[in-house]
Design a protein around this motif. Sequence first.
Motif, PDB file in Angstrom:
ATOM      1  N   GLY A 732     -24.576  34.738 -11.743  1.00  0.00           N
ATOM      2  CA  GLY A 732     -24.384  35.896 -12.935  1.00  0.00           C
ATOM      3  C   GLY A 732     -23.160  36.195 -13.508  1.00  0.00           C
ATOM      4  N   ALA A 733     -22.029  35.766 -13.423  1.00  0.00           N
ATOM      5  CA  ALA A 733     -20.486  35.978 -13.362  1.00  0.00           C
ATOM      6  C   ALA A 733     -19.617  34.543 -13.213  1.00  0.00           C
ATOM      7  N   SER A 734     -20.189  34.575 -14.698  1.00  0.00           N
ATOM      8  CA  SER A 734     -19.658  33.233 -14.207  1.00  0.00           C
ATOM      9  C   SER A 734     -17.720  33.008 -15.222  1.00  0.00           C
ATOM     10  N   ARG A 735     -17.835  33.953 -15.531  1.00  0.00           N
ATOM     11  CA  ARG A 735     -16.431  34.146 -15.495  1.00  0.00           C
ATOM     12  C   ARG A 735     -14.982  35.123 -14.966  1.00  0.00           C
ATOM     13  N   ILE A 736     -15.732  34.857 -13.345  1.00  0.00           N
ATOM     14  CA  ILE A 736     -14.718  35.965 -12.681  1.00  0.00           C
ATOM     15  C   ILE A 736     -12.811  35.961 -12.725  1.00  0.00           C
ATOM     16  N   GLU A 737     -11.920  36.915 -13.181  1.00  0.00           N
ATOM     17  CA  GLU A 737     -10.896  35.954 -13.386  1.00  0.00           C
ATOM     18  C   GLU A 737     -10.212  36.141 -11.875  1.00  0.00           C
ATOM     19  N   LEU A 738     -10.064  35.002 -11.240  1.00  0.00           N
ATOM     20  CA  LEU A 738      -9.135  35.216 -10.666  1.00  0.00           C
ATOM     21  C   LEU A 738      -7.651  36.593 -10.297  1.00  0.00           C
ATOM     22  N   LEU A 739      -7.388  37.461  -9.217  1.00  0.00           N
ATOM     23  CA  LEU A 739      -6.125  38.111  -9.424  1.00  0.00           C
ATOM     24  C   LEU A 739      -5.079  37.598  -8.835  1.00  0.00           C
ATOM     25  N   THR A 740      -4.110  37.975  -9.415  1.00  0.00           N
ATOM     26  CA  THR A 740      -2.498  37.364  -8.399  1.00  0.00           C
ATOM     27  C   THR A 740      -1.728  39.150  -7.559  1.00  0.00           C
ATOM     28  N   ASP A 741      -1.652  38.522  -6.357  1.00  0.00           N
ATOM     29  CA  ASP A 741      -0.410  40.054  -6.296  1.00  0.00           C
ATOM     30  C   ASP A 741       0.866  39.173  -6.188  1.00  0.00           C
ATOM     31  N   PRO A 742       1.458  40.033  -7.327  1.00  0.00           N
ATOM     32  CA  PRO A 742       2.148  39.249  -7.800  1.00  0.00           C
ATOM     33  C   PRO A 742       3.858  38.550  -6.714  1.00  0.00           C
ATOM     34  N   LEU A 743       3.324  40.241  -5.909  1.00  0.00           N
ATOM     35  CA  LEU A 743       4.908  40.588  -4.650  1.00  0.00           C
ATOM     36  C   LEU A 743       4.373  39.252  -3.681  1.00  0.00           C
ATOM     37  N   MET A 744       2.955  38.728  -3.448  1.00  0.00           N
ATOM     38  CA  MET A 744       3.024  37.934  -2.214  1.00  0.00           C
ATOM     39  C   MET A 744       2.891  36.538  -3.134  1.00  0.00           C
ATOM     40  N   ALA A 745       2.193  36.161  -4.167  1.00  0.00           N
ATOM     41  CA  ALA A 745       2.203  34.939  -4.740  1.00  0.00           C
ATOM     42  C   ALA A 745       3.348  34.450  -5.346  1.00  0.00           C
ATOM     43  N   TYR A 746       4.112  35.225  -5.716  1.00  0.00           N
ATOM     44  CA  TYR A 746       5.767  34.671  -6.809  1.00  0.00           C
ATOM     45  C   TYR A 746       6.861  34.693  -5.642  1.00  0.00           C
ATOM     46  N   LEU A 747       6.651  35.611  -4.451  1.00  0.00           N
ATOM     47  CA  LEU A 747       8.308  36.154  -4.201  1.00  0.00           C
ATOM     48  C   LEU A 747       7.410  35.485  -2.489  1.00  0.00           C
ATOM     49  N   LEU A 748       7.242  36.166  -1.857  1.00  0.00           N
ATOM     50  CA  LEU A 748       7.398  36.511  -0.577  1.00  0.00           C
ATOM     51  C   LEU A 748       6.953  34.970   0.154  1.00  0.00           C
ATOM     52  N   LEU A 749       5.375  34.443  -0.758  1.00  0.00           N
ATOM     53  CA  LEU A 749       4.893  32.844  -0.132  1.00  0.00           C
ATOM     54  C   LEU A 749       5.776  31.757  -0.856  1.00  0.00           C
ATOM     55  N   PRO A 750       6.715  31.525  -1.880  1.00  0.00           N
ATOM     56  CA  PRO A 750       8.021  30.751  -1.809  1.00  0.00           C
ATOM     57  C   PRO A 750       8.924  31.088  -1.485  1.00  0.00           C
TER      58      PRO A 750
END
Length: 779
Positions: A732-750
Amino acid sequence: MRWRITRQEFRRNRTIHFSLFVFIMLAALLAAGASNIMMELSGALNNLLVQSRAPHFVQMHAGPVDEAAIKNFAAGSGLVDEQQTVEMLTVDGSNVVLGQAQETEAGSVMDMGFVTQNPQFDYLLGLDNRIIQVAEGEVAVPLYYKQWKQLEIGDQVNLSSGDFSKTLTIAGYVRDVQMNPAIVSSKRFVVHPADFTALKAHLGEIESLIEFRLKDLGKLNEFRNSYESSGLPNQGPSIDYSLFKTLNALTDGLVAMVIILVSLLLVLISLLCLRFTILATLEEDYREIGVMKAIGLPEREIRGLYLSKYGLLAGCASVAGFTVSLGLNRLFTANISLYLGAAPGGLLRQLVPLLAAGVIGGMVVFFCRLMLRKFKRISAVEALRTGVAPSAGGRRHGFTLKERGYGNANVFLGIKDIYKRLPQFGLLFSVVVICVFIVIVPLKLLYTLQAPGFISYMGVGPSDIRIDLQQSSDTAGRFEQLLTRLKQDQEVQQFSPLVTSRFKVLGSDGVWENINVETGDFSIFPLSYLEGGAPGNPNELALSDLNAKELRAGIGESLRLVVDGKERELTVSGIYQDITNGGRTAKAWLPYNADAVLWYVVALDVKPGISVEEKVEEYGKLFYPAKITSLNSYLAQTLGQTIAQLKLVTFLAVGISLSILALMTSLFLRMLLAKDASQVTVLRSIGFALKDIRQQYLVRTLLVSGLGMLMGTVISGLLGQSLMELAGSMLGASRIELLTDPLMAYLLLPLLFLLVVAIATWISLRALSQSAITQRLAA
């Protein structure tokens, strides 16, 4: 002879073949593990449904029940096989202390229901999946509390209200086909009939569970419509067999989907690596292939030499992956075994994981056959004459060192080599993209589930505190008193009273159906709408996503409801997402009928600086027996089990991705250095130092890896979002928007990925020793 040649090939390129073996083994391991989870989940769930004799339709009702009328309806419908009406004593958490805890369960989001064992079906089972029975003075507690509160056999459950107090000893744990999952906010405790009578006389509210088993499950919708139009008790939610299955499978099914996704991506990495290896091998053996063709060896025989090598490798890796998965199955299926029990044994259950691992090996062999068709293009004369395979995919023209202008020469040469050999560097680029995808998608899902805003997918606007009052004889009066008290509380910033009632709606098939409609002011704590917006006047209605689909109603279309005994047309103003109450809810500005109210809710925010926890405790005492919940606590308690499982998968994905990245970088550089041996010698002879040459290779790997990370992040945002929407649409939730932790996804992981690539590159470049180059120069 073929075996001898194959063995020599393995010895000649041990590192390359070992890397291939590891990739295929990991893919087979995860494929076998995921299929085992699905088989275990399916088998255990079906076994639980059978052993418990799960009801097909359950109507919960707060208030008096005419059992004779229900039995007459069941006997006259022609659809009912069995019917029973059982009582559940709902006790407020403030009256209950579990185990060694010093505090009551006043802050718990769970409704605690005490029941006796059911007589005909809907059996409550023990850990052995047998019908559980308890003696007087004992209690069997839901598995949720065993895991959440670490309750052990012999611990005590204390219940008290005023002068009344009763202590029960935990004698077992309950598997409850209706209320097992943490996302279901009601739990049933099993007690002896004598204890139930004593508890009933002193505390709690009685709620009836009107349960049916049908002769033909396929006629469930027909029966539901018949019951809802019969005028029988319906002040409470109704749930059915399909919802039991969905909710019980939700957590582990989600984990299995993530593992399957990682497995498929690992297969893709294996195939990319295999392609690069085969091309490099053909290039290395170009002259020998020409010789074999020249002496008349059939092309099929030559191809068979290579196919046997990779077929043996794929077969051994698949068997190894399946074998290792047998030891890890308990890790993946521990939660299934706890909540659903062990799946019945059978040949198919053992065979499917083996077949899954075999499919991985078969895909590798099939891909080898496709790649080895390149033998047809090899000319014996050309191979003997040149001894070198013609270059493919390289770029002959490009910028030159003289034209570079200013800048570091090593950086320039590194970038130029990438430009000239894009197809070769495409392998490393693709592997990095896949590794980033494997990590970021589960990480985003985990972050989304932990975010406070996830509450909006439960059909609730974000607020600090939620107050729930279930329907009973004096609930309307208590609701009015509650609103009066909130208006006088200076620490409350804003609040919104909401009342859910049941109305009749004309379905798409022309049959009148029941619909649960929440009434109130929806502008105070607004929801996020898929389409349209909140109802702005009494002639508008907002529908949950599943309701909109079932009623086939879109924005601007009309629905006919019965309000105050009269038919009334309402226009659909918005469609929102809701995974609660089976995903079938609605919101409108309608006058509610006190006789048809299902529950009352008040959402509120406290003023800045006011402690939410202290307010929850204060309201728990003031508004007893209302359920007072902070929404952060609600998410933690209902989704905690799913989050814990997902954390395990995410950590596994990170470990696998980093290992693959390090291994593939080392493998890629090893093959590149072997190919570039003469070029390195030339660079050294014209004055480039070893550190310059190493810097050039470092520039190549880091630049390609950086671009791969950027592309992987973009793809994970697009494709990961699509996968999430597909899974959410089932609930019943066809458009759950995936959220991102900017610090983790765009800095620490790279940074972590680049660090792994840099370390792997540095270790691999140690092969560029001074002595080896000197020997080549002397030669």
